[in-house]
Design a protein around this motif. Structure first.
Motif, short mmCIF file in Angstrom:
data_model
loop_
_atom_site.label_atom_id
_atom_site.label_comp_id
_atom_site.label_asym_id
_atom_site.label_seq_id
_atom_site.Cartn_x
_atom_site.Cartn_y
_atom_site.Cartn_z
N GLU A 185 0.75 -1.33 0.12
CA GLU A 185 -0.01 0.02 0.10
C GLU A 185 0.93 1.23 -0.04
O GLU A 185 0.49 2.04 -0.62
N MET A 186 1.91 1.25 0.67
CA MET A 186 2.73 2.31 0.84
C MET A 186 3.54 2.51 -0.64
O MET A 186 3.59 3.69 -1.19
N SER A 187 3.94 1.43 -1.09
CA SER A 187 4.39 1.72 -2.61
C SER A 187 3.12 2.25 -3.74
O SER A 187 3.73 2.98 -4.52
N ALA A 188 2.17 1.90 -3.34
CA ALA A 188 1.03 2.49 -4.18
C ALA A 188 1.00 3.95 -4.08
O ALA A 188 0.56 4.76 -4.85
N LEU A 189 1.42 4.30 -2.88
CA LEU A 189 1.10 5.98 -2.70
C LEU A 189 2.66 6.77 -2.92
O LEU A 189 2.98 7.69 -2.72
N GLY A 190 3.55 5.63 -3.70
CA GLY A 190 4.94 6.49 -4.16
C GLY A 190 5.97 6.49 -2.95
O GLY A 190 6.90 6.96 -3.34
N VAL A 191 5.70 5.71 -2.07
CA VAL A 191 6.56 5.65 -0.96
C VAL A 191 7.84 4.65 -1.28
O VAL A 191 7.24 3.21 -1.39
#
Length: 230
Positions: A151-157
């Motif tokens: 989910e964090m990767s989906a937010l660009g993190v």
């Protein structure tokens, strides 16, 4: 450091923070921006010479750091750890003998910066959502689950880059307006930058307040079920 030295160091730091003008300076720097001694003098309502003396004390005690650019000198908090300590002191300073009712101005209570991460109602509700969704696990020092990393990767993190930094990855920071934790550490800072980059929130230049955009409202409702915040 032995116990006696530790007590003395704590007393000195407490004394540095306790002076009202220095307190105002430190709180003003909690938005993560660097400011000149002249700007600090205006904020603290003192003379420039007095402001310089106060800033020198805060610098000597490791609470602020000095940045020099040509002829210009700027001051900022020494780090996120100072902001978290100040946030915790704000909680302690409020009376605990009666039921807690937030008296923070509405915009600051809704969303603000706490040095380099988000604080306020929005940040507390995001923190709770991450815990309830099983993205974050732990008590004070958090770890991301596999679902959380996705989910964090989906937010660009970029989680791997954050883990390589020489700072705490993710931790709780007690929110002084809500008296409940919000997310701090490298992950908290990265989330704030992601929200700003995606134009979900906007940051005031002269205060700690964060504003929610119409796009941000839509995305927060869709992704996290967070609606009608302010």
């Amino acid at each position: 450091m032995n116990a006696h030295d530790n007590d003395g160091a704590m007393s000195r730091i407490a004394g540095a923070i306790a002076e009202p003008a220095r307190t105002r300076m430190l709180c003003a720097l909690m938005d993560g921006h660097a400011r000149t001694s002249t700007e600090m003098a205006v904020i603290a309502d003192i003379s420039p010479s007095t402001a310089s003396a106060h800033l020198a004390r805060l610098k000597d005690d490791g609470l602020v750091k000095l940045h020099t650019q040509g002829r210009h000198r700027y001051y900022s908090l020494a780090g996120a750890h100072v902001a978290q300590a100040l946030e915790a002191l704000m909680v302690i300073s409020q009376s605990t003998t009666r039921a807690f009712v937030p008296n923070t101005p509405n915009r600051l209570q809704f969303a603000r910066t706490c040095y380099d991460h988000m604080a306020g109602t929005l940040a507390v509700r995001l923190h709770d959502y991450f815990i309830e969704s099983g993205w974050l696990i732990g008590d004070d020092a958090y770890q991301l689950t596999l679902a959380g990393e996705k989910e964090m990767s989906a937010l660009g993190v970029d989680v791997q880059i954050l883990r390589a930094q020489r700072r705490r990855f993710a931790c709780a920071c007690l929110d002084w307006s809500m008296r409940r934790p919000h997310l701090a550490g490298a992950l908290g800072a990265a989330l704030l930058q992601s929200f700003i980059a995606r134009k979900w929130v906007t940051q005031d230049l002269d205060s700690r307040a964060l504003g929610m955009t119409s796009k941000g409202r839509k995305e927060l409702a869709c992704r996290f079920g967070i609606e009608a915040l302010d």
